[in-house]
Design an enzyme around this catalytic site. Structure first.
Site, PDB file in Angstrom:
ATOM      1  N   ALA A  90      34.188  69.653  -3.938  1.00  0.00           N
ATOM      2  CA  ALA A  90      33.208  68.923  -3.139  1.00  0.00           C
ATOM      3  C   ALA A  90      31.790  69.353  -3.490  1.00  0.00           C
ATOM      4  O   ALA A  90      31.543  70.510  -3.842  1.00  0.00           O
ATOM      5  CB  ALA A  90      33.471  69.159  -1.664  1.00  0.00           C
ATOM      6  N   GLY A 122      25.028   8.003  -3.933  1.00  0.00           N
ATOM      7  CA  GLY A 122      25.062   9.458  -4.107  1.00  0.00           C
ATOM      8  C   GLY A 122      24.851  10.221  -2.819  1.00  0.00           C
ATOM      9  O   GLY A 122      25.081  11.430  -2.753  1.00  0.00           O
ATOM     10  N   ARG A 132      13.080  10.999   3.527  1.00  0.00           N
ATOM     11  CA  ARG A 132      13.327  11.341   4.936  1.00  0.00           C
ATOM     12  C   ARG A 132      13.854  12.764   5.123  1.00  0.00           C
ATOM     13  O   ARG A 132      13.879  13.289   6.217  1.00  0.00           O
ATOM     14  CB  ARG A 132      14.312  10.318   5.546  1.00  0.00           C
ATOM     15  CG  ARG A 132      13.691   8.961   5.758  1.00  0.00           C
ATOM     16  CD  ARG A 132      14.735   7.871   5.968  1.00  0.00           C
ATOM     17  NE  ARG A 132      15.334   7.424   4.701  1.00  0.00           N
ATOM     18  CZ  ARG A 132      16.262   6.469   4.606  1.00  0.00           C
ATOM     19  NH1 ARG A 132      16.714   5.878   5.686  1.00  0.00           N
ATOM     20  NH2 ARG A 132      16.757   6.119   3.434  1.00  0.00           N
TER      21      ARG A 132
HETATM   22  C1  UD1 Z   1      21.281   1.666   1.960  1.00  0.00           C
HETATM   23  C2  UD1 Z   1      21.495   0.168   2.218  1.00  0.00           C
HETATM   24  C3  UD1 Z   1      21.914  -0.041   3.666  1.00  0.00           C
HETATM   25  C4  UD1 Z   1      23.160   0.773   3.953  1.00  0.00           C
HETATM   26  C5  UD1 Z   1      22.965   2.255   3.596  1.00  0.00           C
HETATM   27  C6  UD1 Z   1      24.286   2.972   3.687  1.00  0.00           C
HETATM   28  C7  UD1 Z   1      19.887  -0.881   0.718  1.00  0.00           C
HETATM   29  C8  UD1 Z   1      18.635  -1.653   0.631  1.00  0.00           C
HETATM   30  N1  UD1 Z   1      20.274  -0.539   1.939  1.00  0.00           N
HETATM   31  O1  UD1 Z   1      20.194   2.058   2.790  1.00  0.00           O
HETATM   32  O2  UD1 Z   1      22.202  -1.413   3.885  1.00  0.00           O
HETATM   33  O3  UD1 Z   1      23.507   0.645   5.327  1.00  0.00           O
HETATM   34  O4  UD1 Z   1      22.479   2.372   2.243  1.00  0.00           O
HETATM   35  O5  UD1 Z   1      24.155   4.348   3.455  1.00  0.00           O
HETATM   36  O6  UD1 Z   1      20.537  -0.659  -0.281  1.00  0.00           O
HETATM   37  N2  UD1 Z   1      18.675   4.863  -4.927  1.00  0.00           N
HETATM   38  C9  UD1 Z   1      18.467   4.763  -6.293  1.00  0.00           C
HETATM   39  N3  UD1 Z   1      17.356   4.131  -6.741  1.00  0.00           N
HETATM   40  C10 UD1 Z   1      16.441   3.571  -5.902  1.00  0.00           C
HETATM   41  C11 UD1 Z   1      16.674   3.669  -4.504  1.00  0.00           C
HETATM   42  C12 UD1 Z   1      17.797   4.313  -4.052  1.00  0.00           C
HETATM   43  O7  UD1 Z   1      19.270   5.251  -7.092  1.00  0.00           O
HETATM   44  O8  UD1 Z   1      15.450   3.001  -6.394  1.00  0.00           O
HETATM   45  C13 UD1 Z   1      19.879   5.604  -4.448  1.00  0.00           C
HETATM   46  C14 UD1 Z   1      19.528   6.735  -3.518  1.00  0.00           C
HETATM   47  O9  UD1 Z   1      19.365   7.960  -4.253  1.00  0.00           O
HETATM   48  C15 UD1 Z   1      20.735   6.796  -2.605  1.00  0.00           C
HETATM   49  C16 UD1 Z   1      21.262   5.356  -2.601  1.00  0.00           C
HETATM   50  O10 UD1 Z   1      20.646   4.700  -3.695  1.00  0.00           O
HETATM   51  O11 UD1 Z   1      21.728   7.657  -3.099  1.00  0.00           O
HETATM   52  C17 UD1 Z   1      20.917   4.609  -1.306  1.00  0.00           C
HETATM   53  O12 UD1 Z   1      19.509   4.603  -1.139  1.00  0.00           O
HETATM   54  P1  UD1 Z   1      18.833   4.906   0.269  1.00  0.00           P
HETATM   55  O13 UD1 Z   1      17.377   4.845   0.095  1.00  0.00           O
HETATM   56  O14 UD1 Z   1      19.416   6.110   0.871  1.00  0.00           O
HETATM   57  O15 UD1 Z   1      19.309   3.608   1.083  1.00  0.00           O
HETATM   58  P2  UD1 Z   1      19.471   3.480   2.646  1.00  0.00           P
HETATM   59  O16 UD1 Z   1      18.139   3.333   3.264  1.00  0.00           O
HETATM   60  O17 UD1 Z   1      20.351   4.541   3.163  1.00  0.00           O
HETATM   61 CA    CA Z   2      21.079   6.443   2.349  1.00  0.00          CA
END
Ligand code: UD1
Ligand code: CA
Length: 482
Positions: free
Chosen positions: A444, A120, A33
């Site tokens: 100078a 993260g 995103r």
């Molecule tokens: C996630 C939560 C959501 C919460 C939000 C809060 C899930 C399914 N949803 O959504 O309920 O409200 O965080 O910020 O968990 N990551 C990995 N490996 C992966 C996928 C993601 O390490 O395979 C890490 C991403 O780098 C990130 C974190 O996990 O730092 C969260 O992932 P992200 O995709 O941002 O989750 P959200 O859609 O924000």
């Molecule tokens: Ca997130």
């Protein structure tokens, strides 16, 4: 013993070997995103990558050796960016969701009684809030505890379904896309920060399925899975919703940056620093300033900059990784990087201090002066239109307007050494390598190519010729043209 270990040790029985705690930081995602080529967790707020902030907060709760960062997308780049923190890395080569990230960490966390899971991309989380979650998790003897918040706009976040409004127990976390019409009005969000009793988590972790809109393994589904298995799943609300907001889009990232910088300005003002119009200033999170310093609007203070007390930093100056003493005056529109400035020195306006400049106590560096690897002694002055590169300038020496150190011969850099109490006349060029000894004078407009002994005058310029009456004689010898 480092600070983090000390803090961890000071926590008492919670962290005894029997109840060892690890932190897992999920940082493998791409950050689709953000529409960026850079991995999400390396985007910066407050002058530091998102992941750097999360690791710093975690390191105040457990020792870096008990922190495991899950990396995947551009893993090498992410690891390199935080390599100096001493944390461990776990590879998640294909990113199949937050649940999958924790599955990849299974082997590493198996020996810990509890784990805290951080995201993260949720960088403003404070160590006190993490500890608060951890204490509540223990007091509740829960299998899973999630940190929640009620932000003004919950759109995009997973929502928390509690047994009843007052009850700490949670039945499930429902992601935005799956919310029923009734759940849309539910404003309590899942922060993506959790505590788990490791044994129970691992016993049920393979129950996660990809049965959802994105075909991913959602860690959030553990709430419903554990709850259905009769395990205790509870939630605690963070005091400050702003602390748990995530950075999924550039707009969210910039908003978090603004929040962090406002907090940094407030922190500095609370210790006696005056920052006029703080909303116009860009101050990195780790900048330190002593009381009674005044920062004018539109100033940038970056990196590891340290500023003493009673200084005045005027508008439009950008100061990065510099150390300023007390009572330093930085006039308008100066650019300073990786340099040191002594007490009472005056810089600018429009001065450029490049890396390795050391400006002594009460020295002056004036307008349109550029320095690079240049050391000016106490009370030395270079007030106008000068370039000083690879130069050593002694105490009280005066560098006239337009003086240039010619430090580069097209291949190599050479040093100019100027002693104490030297007077370098305006518009002189000093061709390095060169030494001008104490107390010497340079006329100078000189182009100095040879060393100048102490106390002597050096003149190296064309002789002036004066012809009295020349103009009138010339006019009378020529007829005006037709
Ligand atoms: C996630 C939560 C959501 C919460 C939000 C809060 C899930 C399914 N949803 O959504 O309920 O409200 O965080 O910020 O968990 N990551 C990995 N490996 C992966 C996928 C993601 O390490 O395979 C890490 C991403 O780098 C990130 C974190 O996990 O730092 C969260 O992932 P992200 O995709 O941002 O989750 P959200 O859609 O924000
Ligand atoms: Ca997130």
């Amino acid at each position: 013993m480092n600070e983090a270990i000390e803090l961890a040790a000071a926590r008492g029985p919670d962290l005894s070997p029997g109840s060892k705690l690890a932190v897992v930081i999920m940082a493998a995602g791409k950050g689709t995103r953000l529409k960026s080529g850079r991995p999400k967790v390396l985007h910066q707020i407050g002058g530091k990558p998102l992941l750097g902030h999360v690791i710093a907060a975690a390191s105040r709760v457990v020792a870096p050796g008990d922190i495991y960062v899950v990396v995947g997308h551009q893993a090498e780049r992410v690891k390199a960016a935080v390599a100096d923190t001493g944390v461990h890395f776990i590879e998640q080569p294909d990113q199949r969701g937050t649940g999958h990230a924790i599955q990849c960490a299974q082997a590493a966390i198996g020996g810990y009684e509890h784990i805290l899971v951080l995201s993260g991309d949720v960088p403003l989380i404070q160590p006190q809030t993490i500890e608060h979650l951890w204490r509540f998790h223990q007091a509740e003897r829960a299998a899973m505890t999630l940190l929640t918040a009620v932000p003004p706009d919950p759109t995009g976040y997973g929502r928390v379904v509690r047994g009843s409004k007052k009850s700490p127990e949670v039945g499930a976390i429902v992601e935005q896309w799956a919310l029923t019409a009734q759940q849309q009005t539910q404003r309590e969000i899942n922060s993506g920060i959790y505590a788990f009793r490791t044994k129970i988590l691992l016993a049920h972790l393979d129950k996660l399925t990809t049965n959802n809109a994105h075909g991913e393994l959602y860690l959030t589904d553990m709430a419903a899975i554990l709850s259905a298995a009769g395990e205790r799943v509870v939630a605690i609300e963070a005091g400050e919703a702003a602390e748990v907001l995530g950075a999924n889009t550039i707009a969210e990232l910039v908003a978090l940056d603004a929040t962090l910088r406002a907090a940094t300005a407030s922190r500095l003002m609370a210790v006696g620093v005056t920052i006029f119009r703080p909303e116009t200033c860009v101050i990195d999170a780790e900048v330190e300033i002593a009381p009674d310093t005044v920062i004018e609007p539109f100033v940038q203070l970056l990196g590891s900059t340290r500023i003493g007390g009673e200084c005045l930093i005027r508008s439009f100056s950008v100061i990065e990784n510099c150390k300023l003493g007390n009572s330093v005056l930085i006039h308008q529109s100066c650019v300073l990087a990786d340099s040191t400035i002594g007490d009472g020195a005056k810089i600018g306006p429009f001065a450029h201090l490049r890396p390795g400049s050391e400006i002594g106590e009460n020295a002056h560096v004036g307008n349109f002066v550029e320095t690079k690897k240049a050391r000016l002694g106490k009370g030395a002055k270079a007030n106008h239109l000068t370039y000083l590169g690879d130069a050593e300038i002694g105490e009280r020496t005066n560098i006239g307007a337009g003086v240039i150190t010619c430090n580069y011969d097209g291949v190599q850099k050479h040093t100019t050494t100027i002693g104490k109490d030297v007077f370098v006349g305006s518009d002189s060029t000093l061709v390095a390598p060169l030494t001008v000894e104490d107390g010497a004078y340079i006329g100078a407009g000189s182009c100095i190519t040879k060393d100048v002994p102490a106390g002597s005058l050096a003149l190296a310029r064309a002789q002036q010729i004066v012809k009295p009456g020349w103009v009138a004689a010339r006019r009378s010898s020529r007829k005006p043209s037709q």
